[in-house]
Design a protein around this motif. Sequence first.
Motif, PDB file in Angstrom:
ATOM      1  N   ASP A   1       3.033  -4.920  -2.251  1.00  0.00           N
ATOM      2  CA  ASP A   1       2.188  -5.406  -3.348  1.00  0.00           C
ATOM      3  C   ASP A   1       0.724  -5.062  -3.106  1.00  0.00           C
ATOM      4  O   ASP A   1       0.016  -4.603  -3.997  1.00  0.00           O
ATOM      5  CB  ASP A   1       2.343  -6.921  -3.505  1.00  0.00           C
ATOM      6  N   ARG A   2       0.306  -5.307  -1.860  1.00  0.00           N
ATOM      7  CA  ARG A   2      -1.089  -4.995  -1.543  1.00  0.00           C
ATOM      8  C   ARG A   2      -1.317  -3.493  -1.614  1.00  0.00           C
ATOM      9  O   ARG A   2      -2.367  -3.029  -2.058  1.00  0.00           O
ATOM     10  CB  ARG A   2      -1.436  -5.516  -0.149  1.00  0.00           C
ATOM     11  N   THR A   3      -0.320  -2.738  -1.197  1.00  0.00           N
ATOM     12  CA  THR A   3      -0.434  -1.280  -1.257  1.00  0.00           C
ATOM     13  C   THR A   3      -0.635  -0.819  -2.704  1.00  0.00           C
ATOM     14  O   THR A   3      -1.510   0.013  -2.982  1.00  0.00           O
ATOM     15  CB  THR A   3       0.820  -0.608  -0.660  1.00  0.00           C
ATOM     16  N   ASN A   4       0.150  -1.390  -3.617  1.00  0.00           N
ATOM     17  CA  ASN A   4      -0.004  -1.019  -5.019  1.00  0.00           C
ATOM     18  C   ASN A   4      -1.417  -1.316  -5.532  1.00  0.00           C
ATOM     19  O   ASN A   4      -2.017  -0.516  -6.247  1.00  0.00           O
ATOM     20  CB  ASN A   4       1.019  -1.764  -5.885  1.00  0.00           C
ATOM     21  N   ALA A   5      -1.921  -2.470  -5.139  1.00  0.00           N
ATOM     22  CA  ALA A   5      -3.269  -2.853  -5.572  1.00  0.00           C
ATOM     23  C   ALA A   5      -4.310  -1.901  -4.992  1.00  0.00           C
ATOM     24  O   ALA A   5      -5.244  -1.477  -5.679  1.00  0.00           O
ATOM     25  CB  ALA A   5      -3.567  -4.291  -5.155  1.00  0.00           C
TER      26      ALA A   5
ATOM     27  N   ALA B   1       0.807   9.227  -0.465  1.00  0.00           N
ATOM     28  CA  ALA B   1       1.485   8.061  -1.033  1.00  0.00           C
ATOM     29  C   ALA B   1       2.763   8.505  -1.736  1.00  0.00           C
ATOM     30  O   ALA B   1       3.828   7.890  -1.564  1.00  0.00           O
ATOM     31  CB  ALA B   1       0.556   7.340  -1.999  1.00  0.00           C
ATOM     32  N   GLU B   2       2.639   9.575  -2.495  1.00  0.00           N
ATOM     33  CA  GLU B   2       3.809  10.059  -3.221  1.00  0.00           C
ATOM     34  C   GLU B   2       4.866  10.578  -2.254  1.00  0.00           C
ATOM     35  O   GLU B   2       6.060  10.334  -2.430  1.00  0.00           O
ATOM     36  CB  GLU B   2       3.395  11.156  -4.227  1.00  0.00           C
ATOM     37  N   LYS B   3       4.410  11.288  -1.236  1.00  0.00           N
ATOM     38  CA  LYS B   3       5.348  11.796  -0.237  1.00  0.00           C
ATOM     39  C   LYS B   3       6.092  10.665   0.436  1.00  0.00           C
ATOM     40  O   LYS B   3       7.276  10.770   0.747  1.00  0.00           O
ATOM     41  CB  LYS B   3       4.590  12.605   0.820  1.00  0.00           C
ATOM     42  N   LYS B   4       5.371   9.584   0.683  1.00  0.00           N
ATOM     43  CA  LYS B   4       5.986   8.458   1.382  1.00  0.00           C
ATOM     44  C   LYS B   4       6.809   7.589   0.444  1.00  0.00           C
ATOM     45  O   LYS B   4       7.331   6.551   0.838  1.00  0.00           O
ATOM     46  CB  LYS B   4       4.902   7.607   2.042  1.00  0.00           C
ATOM     47  N   GLY B   5       6.848   7.966  -0.806  1.00  0.00           N
ATOM     48  CA  GLY B   5       7.720   7.267  -1.746  1.00  0.00           C
ATOM     49  C   GLY B   5       7.089   6.091  -2.475  1.00  0.00           C
ATOM     50  O   GLY B   5       7.781   5.295  -3.095  1.00  0.00           O
ATOM     51  N   PHE B   6       5.764   5.967  -2.400  1.00  0.00           N
ATOM     52  CA  PHE B   6       5.106   4.917  -3.183  1.00  0.00           C
ATOM     53  C   PHE B   6       4.938   5.382  -4.624  1.00  0.00           C
ATOM     54  O   PHE B   6       4.692   6.567  -4.869  1.00  0.00           O
ATOM     55  CB  PHE B   6       3.713   4.601  -2.615  1.00  0.00           C
ATOM     56  N   ASP B   7       5.080   4.456  -5.531  1.00  0.00           N
ATOM     57  CA  ASP B   7       4.849   4.785  -6.932  1.00  0.00           C
ATOM     58  C   ASP B   7       3.360   4.580  -7.229  1.00  0.00           C
ATOM     59  O   ASP B   7       2.880   3.451  -7.281  1.00  0.00           O
ATOM     60  CB  ASP B   7       5.706   3.868  -7.822  1.00  0.00           C
ATOM     61  N   VAL B   8       2.639   5.690  -7.400  1.00  0.00           N
ATOM     62  CA  VAL B   8       1.186   5.552  -7.565  1.00  0.00           C
ATOM     63  C   VAL B   8       0.816   4.979  -8.930  1.00  0.00           C
ATOM     64  O   VAL B   8      -0.332   4.612  -9.158  1.00  0.00           O
ATOM     65  CB  VAL B   8       0.450   6.905  -7.358  1.00  0.00           C
ATOM     66  N   ASP B   9       1.765   4.927  -9.830  1.00  0.00           N
ATOM     67  CA  ASP B   9       1.464   4.338 -11.139  1.00  0.00           C
ATOM     68  C   ASP B   9       2.096   2.962 -11.314  1.00  0.00           C
ATOM     69  O   ASP B   9       2.222   2.467 -12.429  1.00  0.00           O
ATOM     70  CB  ASP B   9       1.958   5.271 -12.257  1.00  0.00           C
ATOM     71  N   ALA B  10       2.496   2.373 -10.196  1.00  0.00           N
ATOM     72  CA  ALA B  10       3.160   1.068 -10.267  1.00  0.00           C
ATOM     73  C   ALA B  10       2.203  -0.005 -10.781  1.00  0.00           C
ATOM     74  O   ALA B  10       0.982   0.148 -10.734  1.00  0.00           O
ATOM     75  CB  ALA B  10       3.660   0.685  -8.880  1.00  0.00           C
ATOM     76  N   ASP B  11       2.773  -1.089 -11.295  1.00  0.00           N
ATOM     77  CA  ASP B  11       1.949  -2.239 -11.677  1.00  0.00           C
ATOM     78  C   ASP B  11       1.300  -2.807 -10.425  1.00  0.00           C
ATOM     79  O   ASP B  11       1.845  -2.691  -9.329  1.00  0.00           O
ATOM     80  CB  ASP B  11       2.831  -3.318 -12.321  1.00  0.00           C
ATOM     81  N   TYR B  12       0.165  -3.399 -10.595  1.00  0.00           N
ATOM     82  CA  TYR B  12      -0.538  -3.920  -9.422  1.00  0.00           C
ATOM     83  C   TYR B  12      -1.204  -5.245  -9.779  1.00  0.00           C
ATOM     84  O   TYR B  12      -1.460  -5.535 -10.948  1.00  0.00           O
ATOM     85  CB  TYR B  12      -1.600  -2.913  -8.962  1.00  0.00           C
ATOM     86  N   ASP B  13      -1.472  -5.991  -8.738  1.00  0.00           N
ATOM     87  CA  ASP B  13      -2.147  -7.270  -8.912  1.00  0.00           C
ATOM     88  C   ASP B  13      -3.497  -7.180  -8.203  1.00  0.00           C
ATOM     89  O   ASP B  13      -3.572  -7.244  -6.975  1.00  0.00           O
ATOM     90  CB  ASP B  13      -1.288  -8.388  -8.304  1.00  0.00           C
ATOM     91  N   ALA B  14      -4.538  -6.999  -8.995  1.00  0.00           N
ATOM     92  CA  ALA B  14      -5.866  -6.758  -8.420  1.00  0.00           C
ATOM     93  C   ALA B  14      -6.404  -7.965  -7.651  1.00  0.00           C
ATOM     94  O   ALA B  14      -7.320  -7.833  -6.854  1.00  0.00           O
ATOM     95  CB  ALA B  14      -6.855  -6.351  -9.515  1.00  0.00           C
ATOM     96  N   SER B  15      -5.798  -9.111  -7.879  1.00  0.00           N
ATOM     97  CA  SER B  15      -6.313 -10.302  -7.180  1.00  0.00           C
ATOM     98  C   SER B  15      -5.951 -10.263  -5.690  1.00  0.00           C
ATOM     99  O   SER B  15      -6.392 -11.100  -4.909  1.00  0.00           O
ATOM    100  CB  SER B  15      -5.764 -11.576  -7.821  1.00  0.00           C
ATOM    101  N   LEU B  16      -5.130  -9.288  -5.290  1.00  0.00           N
ATOM    102  CA  LEU B  16      -4.805  -9.150  -3.866  1.00  0.00           C
ATOM    103  C   LEU B  16      -5.924  -8.428  -3.110  1.00  0.00           C
ATOM    104  O   LEU B  16      -5.875  -8.309  -1.891  1.00  0.00           O
ATOM    105  CB  LEU B  16      -3.489  -8.383  -3.701  1.00  0.00           C
ATOM    106  N   LEU B  17      -6.904  -7.925  -3.842  1.00  0.00           N
ATOM    107  CA  LEU B  17      -8.012  -7.206  -3.200  1.00  0.00           C
ATOM    108  C   LEU B  17      -9.090  -8.205  -2.814  1.00  0.00           C
ATOM    109  O   LEU B  17     -10.072  -8.402  -3.514  1.00  0.00           O
ATOM    110  CB  LEU B  17      -8.582  -6.144  -4.155  1.00  0.00           C
ATOM    111  N   THR B  18      -8.867  -8.847  -1.681  1.00  0.00           N
ATOM    112  CA  THR B  18      -9.730  -9.983  -1.330  1.00  0.00           C
ATOM    113  C   THR B  18     -10.660  -9.707  -0.159  1.00  0.00           C
ATOM    114  O   THR B  18     -11.570 -10.480   0.086  1.00  0.00           O
ATOM    115  CB  THR B  18      -8.866 -11.195  -0.958  1.00  0.00           C
ATOM    116  N   THR B  19     -10.443  -8.605   0.573  1.00  0.00           N
ATOM    117  CA  THR B  19     -11.327  -8.388   1.720  1.00  0.00           C
ATOM    118  C   THR B  19     -12.734  -8.054   1.234  1.00  0.00           C
ATOM    119  O   THR B  19     -12.938  -7.646   0.087  1.00  0.00           O
ATOM    120  CB  THR B  19     -10.834  -7.216   2.602  1.00  0.00           C
TER     121      THR B  19
END
Length: 555
Positions: free
Chosen positions: A524-528, A450-468
């Motif tokens: 957004d979903r990735t952050n969550a 994730a870090e290599k690909k440039g995602f911020d692993v400490d980014a804010d997230y919206d847990a309500s996107l975890l719906t599956t």
Amino acid sequence: MSVLEQTEQKLKQVISDAIVKTGLVGEDFPEIMLEKPKDKAHGDFAANIAMQLARLAKKAPRQIAEAIVAEIDEDEAGIEKIEIAGPGFINFFMKDDFLLQVIPMILEQNEDYGKTDAGKGERIQVEFVSVNPTGDLHLGHARGAAYGDVLSNLLEAAGFKVEREYYINDAGSQIDNLGLSVEARYLQELGHEADMPEDGYYGQAIIDIAKKIIEEDGDKWVEKSHEERFEYMKEYSLKASLANIERDLKDFGVVFDNWFSERSLYKDGQIDEAIQKLEAGGYIYEKDGATWFKSTEFGDDKDRVIIKSDGTYTYLTPDIAYHKNKLDRGFDKLINVWGSDHHGYVARMQAAIQALGYPEDKLEVKIIQMVNLFEGGEKVRMSKRTGKAVSLRELMEEVGIDATRYFFVARSNDSQLDFDMDLARSQSNENPVYYVQYAHARICTMLEQAEKKGFDVDADYDASLLTTEKEQDLLKKLGEFPQTVTDAAKHHAPQRLTNYVLELASLLHSFYNAEKVLDEDAPDRTNARIALMKAVRITIANGLKLLGVSAPKKM
RNA sequence: GUCCCGGUAGCUCAGCUGGAUAGAGCAACAGACUUCUAAUCUGUAGGUCGCAGGUUCGAAUCCUGCUCGGGACGCCA
């Protein structure tokens, strides 16, 4: 208190209030029990109270359930919907938001997630291993060591103050035998004729000690008198034996707070004190030239000799003094972990506890059933005497610490254990240890990616996107962790933790195969999902830590 | 003889204070790697919960008896 527990408590209160409002029964009814149904169609929580009230209220369970449901304030408890099912179960489907709090809580508590204060700081002493220092630790001892250690970890996590103690039997005739055995080996190694004592110890460890003495002193003890030589060998080998045991245990991840010497009881006159205490209670009598303890007063099969007719103590006598000492130290509870061959000893020890003036439940004895070793489909006989026993040391070297510890606590202490060397050794999918560790490693490399690909692993997230469904399953499982830890601690059942960790790993693997976490098209979903993965990683790591099993970042 | 532990899928075992259709891993069978680790996943099949009574609205779970396996029954430690 965890999110799940809070939700549960609240729900119980709401149900309880509703029952009172129905007026079907008085204020006095059984405690509300909530279970988490295996089948999701039965909701997040299920209550069986309607069935339990059937007799009290003299009505059909379903009718009672309907009456209760009618009085329930759904909003107050965060209930999405309620269903009445089967013979009269009330199934509660909760609003999702109670699950959303799980991730932030885990991320915040981090290494402390899973810890509770359920034990309220109660002081518990766990005495385990306590093997006679006369040779190597073998398979059965290793199981006791793993069990005692994980149990202690669990109790600590559940908020008890735990002290781990090893009782050293350094005063009995077995130590004389140890000295005699080493003496014989010493002489044999130097080419002299010497017979092993009748109850001698034949293990490799004994020969090694003799060799060590030769290394240090050469043949200087050959010339000396037997008495002088024996005395030296005895003390030397006691120390060496203990050092071996301590080192093996330490390498196995087991460290004691206290090593208690049986000899110290003799020095301080504690044995006499204990006998006097029994005498004062009227539990002592003389017969056939011996002194007896009236253990039958407390349910033992027969009375026990504590001073033999030759004036010496039996094994029990210093042990009573030892337990008196432990109790005098002010522990709220004592737990002894014993091998199955000692189970016949439990009743007399419990009797002694009571004769000393303490309630029976002050002491709890956990019996560790036998371990049968299998290799190549053949049962390997283990015996300290033959010297062919598989030692803890060998086990660690051949199988590894992680697998050994995991296998030993994955089964209930009171069922016998078939230890399959080949399976434990195999670094393959047949081995559950790797399954769990792999889940941890998978997340670690994923987060690296994730870090290599440039995602911020400490980014804010919206847990309500975890719906599956798989995400929801994971969240629910994560939320259960603290409860699992306290349950495992209270029931002295480490296998509940191995089960939990295995189930969590299984959910992770299943999710991993079904969903992609790192997705540039859905930031957004990735952050969550990254947050979810971090929470899973923490929980698995905490679980493995309690088991004393490593959590590798790569495999 | 007395006491303790166990008997659950082919194997090794979970199964909470009794709950709804008894679970997992392995083994078997059929599928899934150009993808964040296939040490993984998805699916199929597999059961008289040792036997017989009892308690209960409800028993693998509690009680009794029996049976099989293991263990302990010393003025050894």
